[in-house]
Design a protein around this motif. Structure first.
Motif, PDB file in Angstrom:
ATOM      1  N   GLY A 296      35.295  47.126  44.066  1.00  0.00           N
ATOM      2  CA  GLY A 296      34.356  46.170  43.493  1.00  0.00           C
ATOM      3  C   GLY A 296      34.521  46.060  41.991  1.00  0.00           C
ATOM      4  N   THR A 297      35.581  46.668  41.454  1.00  0.00           N
ATOM      5  CA  THR A 297      35.808  46.663  40.013  1.00  0.00           C
ATOM      6  C   THR A 297      36.047  45.260  39.492  1.00  0.00           C
ATOM      7  OG1 THR A 297      36.761  48.864  40.161  1.00  0.00           O
ATOM      8  CG2 THR A 297      37.240  47.623  38.174  1.00  0.00           C
ATOM      9  N   TYR A 298      36.840  44.466  40.224  1.00  0.00           N
ATOM     10  CA  TYR A 298      37.213  43.135  39.760  1.00  0.00           C
ATOM     11  C   TYR A 298      36.745  42.074  40.748  1.00  0.00           C
ATOM     12  CZ  TYR A 298      40.354  45.843  36.820  1.00  0.00           C
ATOM     13  OH  TYR A 298      40.870  46.738  35.930  1.00  0.00           O
ATOM     14  N   THR A 299      35.993  41.106  40.244  1.00  0.00           N
ATOM     15  CA  THR A 299      35.614  39.960  41.060  1.00  0.00           C
ATOM     16  C   THR A 299      36.828  39.040  41.188  1.00  0.00           C
ATOM     17  OG1 THR A 299      34.934  38.612  39.178  1.00  0.00           O
ATOM     18  CG2 THR A 299      33.248  40.066  40.159  1.00  0.00           C
ATOM     19  N   ALA A 300      36.740  38.061  42.051  1.00  0.00           N
ATOM     20  CA  ALA A 300      37.838  37.096  42.200  1.00  0.00           C
ATOM     21  C   ALA A 300      38.086  36.362  40.886  1.00  0.00           C
ATOM     22  CB  ALA A 300      37.523  36.115  43.317  1.00  0.00           C
ATOM     23  N   ALA A 301      37.016  36.022  40.167  1.00  0.00           N
ATOM     24  CA  ALA A 301      37.173  35.339  38.877  1.00  0.00           C
ATOM     25  C   ALA A 301      37.871  36.249  37.867  1.00  0.00           C
ATOM     26  CB  ALA A 301      35.805  34.912  38.343  1.00  0.00           C
ATOM     27  N   GLN A 302      37.512  37.524  37.842  1.00  0.00           N
ATOM     28  CA  GLN A 302      38.167  38.464  36.931  1.00  0.00           C
ATOM     29  C   GLN A 302      39.632  38.645  37.288  1.00  0.00           C
ATOM     30  OE1 GLN A 302      35.375  41.641  37.650  1.00  0.00           O
ATOM     31  NE2 GLN A 302      34.435  41.386  35.622  1.00  0.00           N
ATOM     32  N   GLN A 303      39.958  38.645  38.558  1.00  0.00           N
ATOM     33  CA  GLN A 303      41.350  38.764  38.980  1.00  0.00           C
ATOM     34  C   GLN A 303      42.164  37.579  38.467  1.00  0.00           C
ATOM     35  OE1 GLN A 303      41.583  39.348  43.218  1.00  0.00           O
ATOM     36  NE2 GLN A 303      40.252  41.147  43.152  1.00  0.00           N
ATOM     37  N   ARG A 304      41.583  36.381  38.534  1.00  0.00           N
ATOM     38  CA  ARG A 304      42.290  35.194  38.026  1.00  0.00           C
ATOM     39  C   ARG A 304      42.519  35.295  36.528  1.00  0.00           C
ATOM     40  NH1 ARG A 304      38.771  32.630  41.623  1.00  0.00           N
ATOM     41  NH2 ARG A 304      37.434  31.976  39.918  1.00  0.00           N
ATOM     42  N   VAL A 305      41.511  35.770  35.789  1.00  0.00           N
ATOM     43  CA  VAL A 305      41.656  35.930  34.341  1.00  0.00           C
ATOM     44  C   VAL A 305      42.747  36.951  34.034  1.00  0.00           C
ATOM     45  CG1 VAL A 305      40.520  36.822  32.262  1.00  0.00           C
ATOM     46  CG2 VAL A 305      39.324  35.186  33.727  1.00  0.00           C
ATOM     47  N   LEU A 306      42.713  38.082  34.702  1.00  0.00           N
ATOM     48  CA  LEU A 306      43.718  39.125  34.466  1.00  0.00           C
ATOM     49  C   LEU A 306      45.119  38.637  34.788  1.00  0.00           C
ATOM     50  CD1 LEU A 306      41.789  42.222  35.841  1.00  0.00           C
ATOM     51  CD2 LEU A 306      42.376  41.752  33.440  1.00  0.00           C
ATOM     52  N   LYS A 307      45.242  37.809  35.816  1.00  0.00           N
ATOM     53  CA  LYS A 307      46.544  37.246  36.179  1.00  0.00           C
ATOM     54  C   LYS A 307      47.126  36.471  34.999  1.00  0.00           C
ATOM     55  CE  LYS A 307      46.637  33.350  38.347  1.00  0.00           C
ATOM     56  NZ  LYS A 307      46.571  32.250  39.304  1.00  0.00           N
ATOM     57  N   HIS A 308      46.305  35.681  34.344  1.00  0.00           N
ATOM     58  CA  HIS A 308      46.789  34.873  33.218  1.00  0.00           C
ATOM     59  C   HIS A 308      47.029  35.705  31.967  1.00  0.00           C
ATOM     60  CE1 HIS A 308      46.594  30.991  35.157  1.00  0.00           C
ATOM     61  NE2 HIS A 308      45.422  31.325  35.651  1.00  0.00           N
ATOM     62  N   LEU A 309      46.283  36.760  31.798  1.00  0.00           N
ATOM     63  CA  LEU A 309      46.461  37.596  30.607  1.00  0.00           C
ATOM     64  C   LEU A 309      47.759  38.394  30.640  1.00  0.00           C
ATOM     65  CD1 LEU A 309      42.838  38.890  29.974  1.00  0.00           C
ATOM     66  CD2 LEU A 309      44.117  37.178  28.671  1.00  0.00           C
TER      67      LEU A 309
END
Length: 130
Positions: free
Chosen positions: A33-46
Motif C-alpha cells: 500500500g506504499t504507492y497508489t496507482a497515481a504515485q506509480q505513474r508519477v514515479l514512472k515519469h521521474l
C-alpha cells in the motif's frame, strides 16, 4: 534472467509486489500500500531524466509555454510535445490555451505526489553518490 523472472513471479504470487505494465515497460512496486496507482505513474515519469527536468521546470514556473520549457530543459519543441503527450495522458500535466500558445501546469491531483517523488529521487541520488 529466468531466475529473476521466477523470483518476481513468486513475489507477485504472495502479493509482496505489484506491477505496472505501460508502454511496453514492466515496473514493479512494493505491494504494502506504499504507492497508489497515481504515485506509480508519477514515479514512472521521474525515472526519465528529461521528463524529471521538465516536471521540475513546470513546478518552478507554472504556466510555462512549450518554448519556455524547451529553453529551460535544453530540448526541441517537438521533444517537449512528445513528453507532454505522455504526461497529460497520465494526468500529471494539464494544458491550458492562452491565445495561440499552450501553457502547462502540474495537475492538482499529481502535485503532492510529484513533489514527494522528486524529493525521494533526489535523496536516492545523493545517497548513491556518497
Amino acid at each position: 534472467m529466468s531466475t529473476l523472472r521466477y523470483h518476481l513471479a513468486v513475489l507477485q504470487e504472495h502479493h509482496k509486489i505489484t506491477s505496472l505494465d505501460e508502454d511496453g515497460h514492466l515496473r514493479f512496486y512494493e505491494n504494502s500500500g506504499t504507492y497508489t496507482a497515481a504515485q506509480q505513474r508519477v514515479l514512472k515519469h521521474l525515472r526519465n531524466t528529461t521528463t524529471r527536468e521538465i516536471l521540475i521546470g513546470i513546478l518552478e514556473h507554472p504556466g510555462a509555454s512549450r518554448q519556455e520549457v524547451a529553453d529551460t530543459v535544453g530540448i526541441s519543441g517537438p521533444a517537449v510535445t512528445w513528453h507532454m503527450k505522455k504526461l497529460t495522458g497520465d494526468r500529471i500535466i494539464r494544458q491550458e490555451r492562452d491565445g495561440r500558445a499552450v501553457r502547462y501546469r502540474i495537475s492538482e491531483d499529481a502535485a503532492v505526489d510529484l513533489a514527494a517523488g522528486i524529493r525521494e529521487a533526489e535523496d536516492r541520488r545523493v545517497l548513491s553518490h556518497t
